[in-house]
Design a protein around this motif. Sequence first.
Motif, PDB file in Angstrom:
ATOM      1  N   ASN A   1       0.350 -28.445 -38.227  1.00  0.00           N
ATOM      2  CA  ASN A   1      -0.406 -29.676 -37.989  1.00  0.00           C
ATOM      3  C   ASN A   1       0.457 -30.845 -37.539  1.00  0.00           C
ATOM      4  N   LEU A   2       1.735 -30.577 -37.258  1.00  0.00           N
ATOM      5  CA  LEU A   2       2.661 -31.653 -36.938  1.00  0.00           C
ATOM      6  C   LEU A   2       2.305 -32.322 -35.615  1.00  0.00           C
ATOM      7  N   GLU A   3       2.291 -33.658 -35.627  1.00  0.00           N
ATOM      8  CA  GLU A   3       1.990 -34.435 -34.428  1.00  0.00           C
ATOM      9  C   GLU A   3       3.194 -35.227 -33.928  1.00  0.00           C
ATOM     10  N   GLU A   4       4.171 -35.461 -34.821  1.00  0.00           N
ATOM     11  CA  GLU A   4       5.342 -36.235 -34.418  1.00  0.00           C
ATOM     12  C   GLU A   4       6.502 -35.902 -35.342  1.00  0.00           C
ATOM     13  N   ILE A   5       7.695 -35.717 -34.746  1.00  0.00           N
ATOM     14  CA  ILE A   5       8.887 -35.404 -35.532  1.00  0.00           C
ATOM     15  C   ILE A   5      10.045 -36.289 -35.090  1.00  0.00           C
ATOM     16  N   HIS A   6      10.641 -36.998 -36.049  1.00  0.00           N
ATOM     17  CA  HIS A   6      11.783 -37.883 -35.805  1.00  0.00           C
ATOM     18  C   HIS A   6      12.994 -37.349 -36.552  1.00  0.00           C
TER      19      HIS A   6
ATOM     20  N   PHE B   1      13.295 -25.762 -45.888  1.00  0.00           N
ATOM     21  CA  PHE B   1      12.113 -25.631 -46.746  1.00  0.00           C
ATOM     22  C   PHE B   1      11.003 -26.632 -46.397  1.00  0.00           C
ATOM     23  N   LEU B   2      11.301 -27.614 -45.538  1.00  0.00           N
ATOM     24  CA  LEU B   2      10.249 -28.547 -45.116  1.00  0.00           C
ATOM     25  C   LEU B   2       9.147 -27.826 -44.348  1.00  0.00           C
ATOM     26  N   SER B   3       9.454 -26.649 -43.813  1.00  0.00           N
ATOM     27  CA  SER B   3       8.443 -25.873 -43.078  1.00  0.00           C
ATOM     28  C   SER B   3       7.331 -25.380 -43.998  1.00  0.00           C
ATOM     29  N   GLN B   4       7.514 -25.500 -45.310  1.00  0.00           N
ATOM     30  CA  GLN B   4       6.475 -25.086 -46.263  1.00  0.00           C
ATOM     31  C   GLN B   4       5.372 -26.136 -46.406  1.00  0.00           C
ATOM     32  N   LEU B   5       5.610 -27.344 -45.896  1.00  0.00           N
ATOM     33  CA  LEU B   5       4.638 -28.429 -46.035  1.00  0.00           C
ATOM     34  C   LEU B   5       3.591 -28.323 -44.919  1.00  0.00           C
ATOM     35  N   LYS B   6       2.701 -27.388 -45.059  1.00  0.00           N
ATOM     36  CA  LYS B   6       1.791 -27.015 -43.968  1.00  0.00           C
ATOM     37  C   LYS B   6       0.782 -28.109 -43.596  1.00  0.00           C
ATOM     38  N   SER B   7       0.569 -29.099 -44.462  1.00  0.00           N
ATOM     39  CA  SER B   7      -0.371 -30.180 -44.150  1.00  0.00           C
ATOM     40  C   SER B   7       0.287 -31.323 -43.387  1.00  0.00           C
ATOM     41  N   LEU B   8       1.597 -31.252 -43.206  1.00  0.00           N
ATOM     42  CA  LEU B   8       2.359 -32.363 -42.632  1.00  0.00           C
ATOM     43  C   LEU B   8       1.950 -32.635 -41.186  1.00  0.00           C
ATOM     44  N   THR B   9       1.631 -33.902 -40.903  1.00  0.00           N
ATOM     45  CA  THR B   9       1.338 -34.321 -39.532  1.00  0.00           C
ATOM     46  C   THR B   9       2.429 -35.226 -38.970  1.00  0.00           C
TER      47      THR B   9
ATOM     48  N   THR C   1       1.634 -29.993 -51.656  1.00  0.00           N
ATOM     49  CA  THR C   1       0.875 -29.216 -50.666  1.00  0.00           C
ATOM     50  C   THR C   1      -0.112 -30.063 -49.866  1.00  0.00           C
ATOM     51  N   ARG C   2      -0.429 -31.265 -50.350  1.00  0.00           N
ATOM     52  CA  ARG C   2      -1.350 -32.143 -49.620  1.00  0.00           C
ATOM     53  C   ARG C   2      -0.622 -33.154 -48.736  1.00  0.00           C
ATOM     54  N   LEU C   3       0.710 -33.134 -48.741  1.00  0.00           N
ATOM     55  CA  LEU C   3       1.489 -34.165 -48.053  1.00  0.00           C
ATOM     56  C   LEU C   3       1.260 -34.127 -46.548  1.00  0.00           C
ATOM     57  N   ARG C   4       0.906 -35.297 -45.991  1.00  0.00           N
ATOM     58  CA  ARG C   4       0.652 -35.422 -44.556  1.00  0.00           C
ATOM     59  C   ARG C   4       1.736 -36.257 -43.857  1.00  0.00           C
ATOM     60  N   ASP C   5       2.258 -37.258 -44.554  1.00  0.00           N
ATOM     61  CA  ASP C   5       3.254 -38.163 -43.973  1.00  0.00           C
ATOM     62  C   ASP C   5       4.487 -38.149 -44.867  1.00  0.00           C
ATOM     63  N   LEU C   6       5.620 -37.670 -44.322  1.00  0.00           N
ATOM     64  CA  LEU C   6       6.892 -37.709 -45.037  1.00  0.00           C
ATOM     65  C   LEU C   6       7.857 -38.563 -44.233  1.00  0.00           C
ATOM     66  N   THR C   7       8.198 -39.732 -44.760  1.00  0.00           N
ATOM     67  CA  THR C   7       9.120 -40.650 -44.106  1.00  0.00           C
ATOM     68  C   THR C   7      10.286 -40.936 -45.037  1.00  0.00           C
ATOM     69  N   LEU C   8      11.455 -40.421 -44.676  1.00  0.00           N
ATOM     70  CA  LEU C   8      12.694 -40.678 -45.407  1.00  0.00           C
ATOM     71  C   LEU C   8      13.678 -41.208 -44.368  1.00  0.00           C
ATOM     72  N   SER C   9      13.657 -42.508 -44.118  1.00  0.00           N
ATOM     73  CA  SER C   9      14.420 -43.055 -42.996  1.00  0.00           C
ATOM     74  C   SER C   9      15.144 -44.340 -43.377  1.00  0.00           C
ATOM     75  N   TRP C  10      16.201 -44.640 -42.593  1.00  0.00           N
ATOM     76  CA  TRP C  10      17.017 -45.833 -42.839  1.00  0.00           C
ATOM     77  C   TRP C  10      17.588 -45.806 -44.258  1.00  0.00           C
ATOM     78  N   THR C  11      18.149 -44.667 -44.654  1.00  0.00           N
ATOM     79  CA  THR C  11      18.791 -44.542 -45.954  1.00  0.00           C
ATOM     80  C   THR C  11      20.173 -43.922 -45.725  1.00  0.00           C
ATOM     81  N   ASN C  12      20.849 -43.582 -46.808  1.00  0.00           N
ATOM     82  CA  ASN C  12      22.126 -42.874 -46.701  1.00  0.00           C
ATOM     83  C   ASN C  12      21.984 -41.427 -47.138  1.00  0.00           C
ATOM     84  N   LEU C  13      20.820 -40.848 -46.937  1.00  0.00           N
ATOM     85  CA  LEU C  13      20.625 -39.433 -47.252  1.00  0.00           C
ATOM     86  C   LEU C  13      21.580 -38.591 -46.415  1.00  0.00           C
TER      87      LEU C  13
END
Length: 341
Positions: A178-183, A148-156, A129-141
């Motif tokens: 609070n989102l400021e940038e989305i990739h 459900f990522l919309s539940q992370l209300k602190s995310l910027t 619930t405190r997560l502000r930066d979620l970066t999962l990039s350059w992987t094989n996800l």
Amino acid sequence: MHQNSSVMKTSAKIVVSISLLLFLSLPFPAFSARPKCNSQDKKVLLQIKAALNNPYHLASWNPEEDCCTWYAMECDRNNGRVKALTIFSGNISGQIPPAVGDLPYLETLVFRKLTNLHGQIPSAITKLTRLRDLTLSWTNLSGPVPSFLSQLKSLTYLDLSFNDLTGSIPPSLSQLPNLEEIHLDRNKLTGSIPESFGHWAGKTPNIFLSHNQLTGPVPASLGSLNFPSTIDLSRNKLVGDVSFLFGRSKTVLFIDLSRNLFEFDLSKVQFPVNLTNLDLNHNRIFGSLPQGLTRLNLQFLNVSYNRLCGKIPRGGDLQRFDQYSYFHNRCLCGAPLSPCK
């Protein structure tokens, strides 16, 4: 008399020394030790390491040592709780361990440039619930961009770029207040841009959707938005008139609409006064280049491979760009292209 003076001086030194020792023995923030890593957080980190097959990249994660000293993580200086987990550029195989959701004070979570990381994004992340930066990039996800990522209300900051994510973009992401940038760029996303992306719960974020397989028109609701600096819709299969993304009062600096199927009259467009980068190449844009382009401080311009016609206006930065910024249009002419006949 001389002897008494010496005794007094010695006594004074003793008093000063005792006072100094007493002062140093008092509790003082500058000398207090930082709190050690929380024992429960340490247990979770060791579970994460085990789930990732104990990679050499995490060799410093020694259970005999304070986990606040370990590589690829950071503790809060006040309470010793883990607040950042940043694992990148390592030879790591496996999936994102659901145990990451058991670090309740986590503000930053990064799994980046880990080409052997696969599987889907775990729902356990929603516990952060405190997560502000979620970066999962350059992987094989793979799999979908989870709603459900919309539940992370602190995310910027949300970065899911350079993966193998498929399916459509969940409309619920616009509920992040609070989102400021989305990739979401450089995936295999299909479908259209959600209508909800024209109605954000908070401020308008910078949006990066390039290098996907998005189709259909861009929702007109995006025309009411004022992007802080960037909108990048390039390299998709989007269609229609997107001239509503422009406007003299907009603050956007970077607009990249290249390699789509956009079709509109460029001569009628009014450009944001602070626009510095404009890429429209490989579309079906027609009309002429408006005089308003000469009033911009452009650092990058590319309108090649369209259906533009007429003389390139003189002035501003337009003649500073080479012919490759303009070529393969229907009948553009004038410097830096051939003179008009």
